[in-house]
Design a protein around this motif. Structure first.
Motif, PDB file in Angstrom:
ATOM      1  N   SER A  84      -1.590  14.757  -3.385  1.00 35.82           N
ATOM      2  CA  SER A  84      -2.653  14.956  -4.343  1.00 35.82           C
ATOM      3  C   SER A  84      -1.780  15.138  -5.787  1.00 35.82           C
ATOM      4  O   SER A  84      -2.744  14.805  -6.644  1.00 35.82           O
ATOM      5  N   SER A  85      -0.703  15.049  -5.742  1.00 37.44           N
ATOM      6  CA  SER A  85       0.028  15.172  -7.042  1.00 37.44           C
ATOM      7  C   SER A  85      -0.066  13.806  -7.644  1.00 37.44           C
ATOM      8  O   SER A  85       0.130  13.746  -8.910  1.00 37.44           O
ATOM      9  N   VAL A  86      -0.037  12.679  -6.669  1.00 34.43           N
ATOM     10  CA  VAL A  86      -0.141  11.300  -7.465  1.00 34.43           C
ATOM     11  C   VAL A  86      -1.401  11.296  -7.611  1.00 34.43           C
ATOM     12  O   VAL A  86      -2.172  10.799  -8.893  1.00 34.43           O
ATOM     13  N   ALA A  87      -2.559  11.396  -6.579  1.00 34.61           N
ATOM     14  CA  ALA A  87      -4.181  11.427  -6.749  1.00 34.61           C
ATOM     15  C   ALA A  87      -4.634  12.095  -5.859  1.00 34.61           C
ATOM     16  O   ALA A  87      -4.306  11.950  -4.509  1.00 34.61           O
ATOM     17  N   GLY A  88      -5.492  13.016  -6.162  1.00 31.28           N
ATOM     18  CA  GLY A  88      -6.302  13.768  -5.043  1.00 31.28           C
ATOM     19  C   GLY A  88      -7.841  13.511  -4.909  1.00 31.28           C
ATOM     20  O   GLY A  88      -8.010  12.336  -5.597  1.00 31.28           O
ATOM     21  N   THR A  89      -8.442  14.188  -4.049  1.00 36.15           N
ATOM     22  CA  THR A  89      -9.727  13.700  -3.710  1.00 36.15           C
ATOM     23  C   THR A  89     -10.728  13.675  -4.957  1.00 36.15           C
ATOM     24  O   THR A  89     -11.660  12.662  -4.929  1.00 36.15           O
ATOM     25  N   ALA A 107      -4.751   8.000 -11.554  1.00 34.39           N
ATOM     26  CA  ALA A 107      -3.744   8.686 -11.075  1.00 34.39           C
ATOM     27  C   ALA A 107      -3.331   9.739 -11.917  1.00 34.39           C
ATOM     28  O   ALA A 107      -3.394   9.807 -13.225  1.00 34.39           O
ATOM     29  N   HIS A 108      -2.502  10.655 -11.443  1.00 32.60           N
ATOM     30  CA  HIS A 108      -1.616  11.807 -11.993  1.00 32.60           C
ATOM     31  C   HIS A 108      -0.426  11.566 -12.283  1.00 32.60           C
ATOM     32  O   HIS A 108       0.273  11.959 -13.250  1.00 32.60           O
ATOM     33  N   ALA A 109       0.193  10.907 -11.469  1.00 32.67           N
ATOM     34  CA  ALA A 109       1.826  10.735 -11.350  1.00 32.67           C
ATOM     35  C   ALA A 109       2.229   9.544 -10.491  1.00 32.67           C
ATOM     36  O   ALA A 109       1.349   9.067  -9.749  1.00 32.67           O
ATOM     37  N   ARG A 110       3.490   9.150 -10.935  1.00 34.44           N
ATOM     38  CA  ARG A 110       4.013   8.003 -10.223  1.00 34.44           C
ATOM     39  C   ARG A 110       4.284   8.005  -8.831  1.00 34.44           C
ATOM     40  O   ARG A 110       4.584   9.235  -8.517  1.00 34.44           O
ATOM     41  N   GLY A 111       4.036   7.213  -7.837  1.00 35.65           N
ATOM     42  CA  GLY A 111       4.047   7.493  -6.295  1.00 35.65           C
ATOM     43  C   GLY A 111       3.178   6.884  -5.542  1.00 35.65           C
ATOM     44  O   GLY A 111       2.622   6.001  -6.005  1.00 35.65           O
ATOM     45  N   TYR A 112       3.149   7.218  -4.273  1.00 38.08           N
ATOM     46  CA  TYR A 112       2.371   6.749  -3.316  1.00 38.08           C
ATOM     47  C   TYR A 112       1.568   7.837  -2.496  1.00 38.08           C
ATOM     48  O   TYR A 112       1.878   9.003  -2.674  1.00 38.08           O
ATOM     49  N   THR A 113       0.196   7.453  -2.188  1.00 38.13           N
ATOM     50  CA  THR A 113      -0.733   8.326  -1.580  1.00 38.13           C
ATOM     51  C   THR A 113      -1.622   7.545  -0.621  1.00 38.13           C
ATOM     52  O   THR A 113      -2.180   6.587  -0.988  1.00 38.13           O
ATOM     53  N   ASP A 114      -2.045   8.290   0.624  1.00 36.91           N
ATOM     54  CA  ASP A 114      -2.773   7.620   1.252  1.00 36.91           C
ATOM     55  C   ASP A 114      -4.108   8.356   1.125  1.00 36.91           C
ATOM     56  O   ASP A 114      -4.421   9.605   1.401  1.00 36.91           O
ATOM     57  N   LEU A 115      -5.268   7.909   0.632  1.00 34.63           N
ATOM     58  CA  LEU A 115      -6.581   8.278   0.524  1.00 34.63           C
ATOM     59  C   LEU A 115      -7.424   8.081   1.475  1.00 34.63           C
ATOM     60  O   LEU A 115      -7.695   6.883   1.759  1.00 34.63           O
ATOM     61  N   THR A 116      -8.149   9.083   1.998  1.00 31.10           N
ATOM     62  CA  THR A 116      -9.214   8.919   3.229  1.00 31.10           C
ATOM     63  C   THR A 116     -10.427   8.777   2.489  1.00 31.10           C
ATOM     64  O   THR A 116     -11.068   9.754   1.898  1.00 31.10           O
ATOM     65  N   ILE A 117     -11.313   7.680   2.900  1.00 28.68           N
ATOM     66  CA  ILE A 117     -12.382   7.483   2.097  1.00 28.68           C
ATOM     67  C   ILE A 117     -13.527   7.625   3.196  1.00 28.68           C
ATOM     68  O   ILE A 117     -13.444   6.923   4.238  1.00 28.68           O
ATOM     69  N   LYS A 118     -14.617   8.520   2.969  1.00 30.08           N
ATOM     70  CA  LYS A 118     -15.480   8.943   4.196  1.00 30.08           C
ATOM     71  C   LYS A 118     -16.863   8.716   3.793  1.00 30.08           C
ATOM     72  O   LYS A 118     -17.149   8.738   2.667  1.00 30.08           O
TER      73      LYS A 118
END
Length: 464
Positions: A84-89, A107-118
């Motif tokens: 979530s530091s990269v991008a949260g829900t 985005a909030h910060a550089r990096g990677y995140t997996d986002l679950t889309i429901k």
């Protein structure tokens, strides 16, 4: 008495028959509960690249459905983030209420995140998809920046009208059509390698358009290991039909000996520019005395004489040397039909010790030159933007220093505005292939997913 019993029996029979009819019609039965299927959800892209503080980041289309339910009753939202530091829900925005929705990520910060889309449907039923998201750092001029995804090694670009440009990549033989105003993937692409009979990279570095013909040139130099690769000794044409998002390209003519013609010409003129030495086996092209072409544009008022702008060598090959322009007076026939090149009188330009990374003109013969180092370490050296009138002996004028704090080296000018109009703007594109975009030490050109590769297109004011 018998008459009365018969009448009662007849009345009971009639009532029973009515009940039977009502039961048959379902009018006296309890209502059945509605049934709903499991919702479905698809994403137009499983991988997405964004940037901190970006404007107009790429959009993902989310398509949802559920049997037995009105699609407007379905809800779509992000339900989880692996970082979530990269991008949260809460950084995921979904707009629309129909079968297709539009999803963006801030985005909030550089990096990677997996986002679950429901997707949440009726009956409490749900389904999910994972969006693999990568965010690059904030950059200068972010409001004027757009990202061209699918490739990180942009090297040449040509405007095709309607707010679109065709962009070349020096790591492949694919030409891509992009919107100039929105970040995202190419609208179309064309792999020209097979049509040109090459199976290795041409190292496309320069392009220009005359009418419905786009002329393209490879670097003509050795590869980074100093080896001669014939595909890089290619110039070719494409024919344009349509414009904007409807643009189509067809490969035309080609020539694969322009480097040979240039070396022979230089030898015949006393090896003034060291082309033979610069193309010798083992010679790395991006050296101060190397051999590397990166700019291509026609001379003022001409549709036959084209200028080749050299990244290397400098003239003389020492600090403070001048940038080299070599005219090919029959370039239309060279690239169009394979004619042997006729070389004109070379031009040496004072670009403050920098060499040519791109050169472009408009219909009024106003030129812009992107000047940068001959060296391979793209962003450690200065870049500048010069204007010129294309006339030998006339000095170019420095317009601006280009920012170098952000990833990527400046490689292409899409088109040239009227430089006499105050506030005129030009769009420049970077080659970010060597950049670590996401902070994990991986060069952009080596990223596993094309959707995470990208170059920056930035609009600058070039006249006051």
């Amino acid at each position: 008495m018998l008459h009365q019993l018969s009448l009662q029996n007849r009345r009971a029979a009639t009532a029973a028959a009515g009940v039977l009819v009502l039961a048959t019609l379902g009018l006296n039965s309890p209502a059945h509960a509605a049934t709903y299927g499991t919702p479905t959800i698809t994403l137009s892209a499983a991988y997405l690249s964004g940037a901190v503080a970006a404007t107009g980041d790429p959009v993902v289309t989310v398509t949802v459905a559920q049997s037995g339910a009105d699609v407007t009753a379905l809800g779509v939202a992000a339900s989880a983030s692996s970082k979530s530091s990269v991008a949260g829900t809460g950084d995921v925005t979904v707009t629309g209420t129909g079968a297709t929705r539009q999803l963006t990520v801030a985005a909030h910060a550089r990096g990677y995140t997996d986002l679950t889309i429901k997707v949440t449907g009726l009956g409490g039923k749900t389904a999910t998809k994972t969006l693999h998201y990568a965010a690059s750092a904030a950059v200068q001029n972010s409001a004027d920046t757009r990202y061209l995804t699918g490739s990180s090694d942009a090297s040449a670009a040509v405007d095709v009208g309607g707010g679109y440009a065709v962009v070349a990549d020096d790591e492949s033989n694919t030409l891509r059509l992009y919107s100039r105003s929105a970040s995202g993937a190419p609208v179309k692409s064309w792999d020209v390698g097979s049509a040109l009979g090459v199976d290795k990279e041409i190292d496309i570095e320069g392009a220009t358009r005359v009418g419905n013909t786009i002329y393209w040139t490879g670097s003509l130099g050795n590869n980074k290991d100093g080896e001669y690769k014939s595909a890089r000794n290619t110039v070719f044409t494409t024919t344009v039909t349509g414009s904007g998002a409807a643009t189509q390209l067809t490969v035309g003519g080609s020539y694969k000996k322009l480097r040979d013609d240039l070396v022979a010409w230089d030898k015949a003129n006393g090896n003034r520019y060291g082309f033979a030495a610069g193309t010798a086996s083992g010679q790395v092209p991006k050296q101060i005395d190397g051999f590397n072409v990166e700019g291509l544009e026609f001379a003022p008022g001409s549709t036959t004489t084209a200028y080749l702008g050299f990244r290397a060598p400098l003239v003389p090959p020492s600090e403070g040397g001048k940038a080299l322009v070599v005219p090919v007076t029959n370039f239309d026939k060279v690239a169009g039909s394979g004619a042997k090149a006729v070389i004109g009188t070379p031009i040496e330009l004072d670009l403050g010790g920098l060499s040519i990374r791109d050169i472009r003109k408009n219909a009024a013969d106003q030129y812009l030159i992107v000047a940068g180092s001959w060296a391979a370490d793209d962003n450690s050296d200065p870049y500048a933007l010069y204007s010129w009138d294309g006339v030998a002996g006339h000095a170019p004028v420095k317009r601006a220093d280009l920012p170098t704090a952000d990833p990527g080296g400046w490689e292409a000018v899409v088109d040239v505005p009227d430089l006499t109009v105050p506030g005129a703007r030009a769009q420049l594109i970077t080659d970010a292939g060597s950049a670590d975009l996401y902070g994990d030490g991986t060069e952009a050109k080596d990223l596993d997913h094309a959707e995470w590769k990208k170059s920056r297109a930035v609009s600058f004011t070039v006249s006051s």
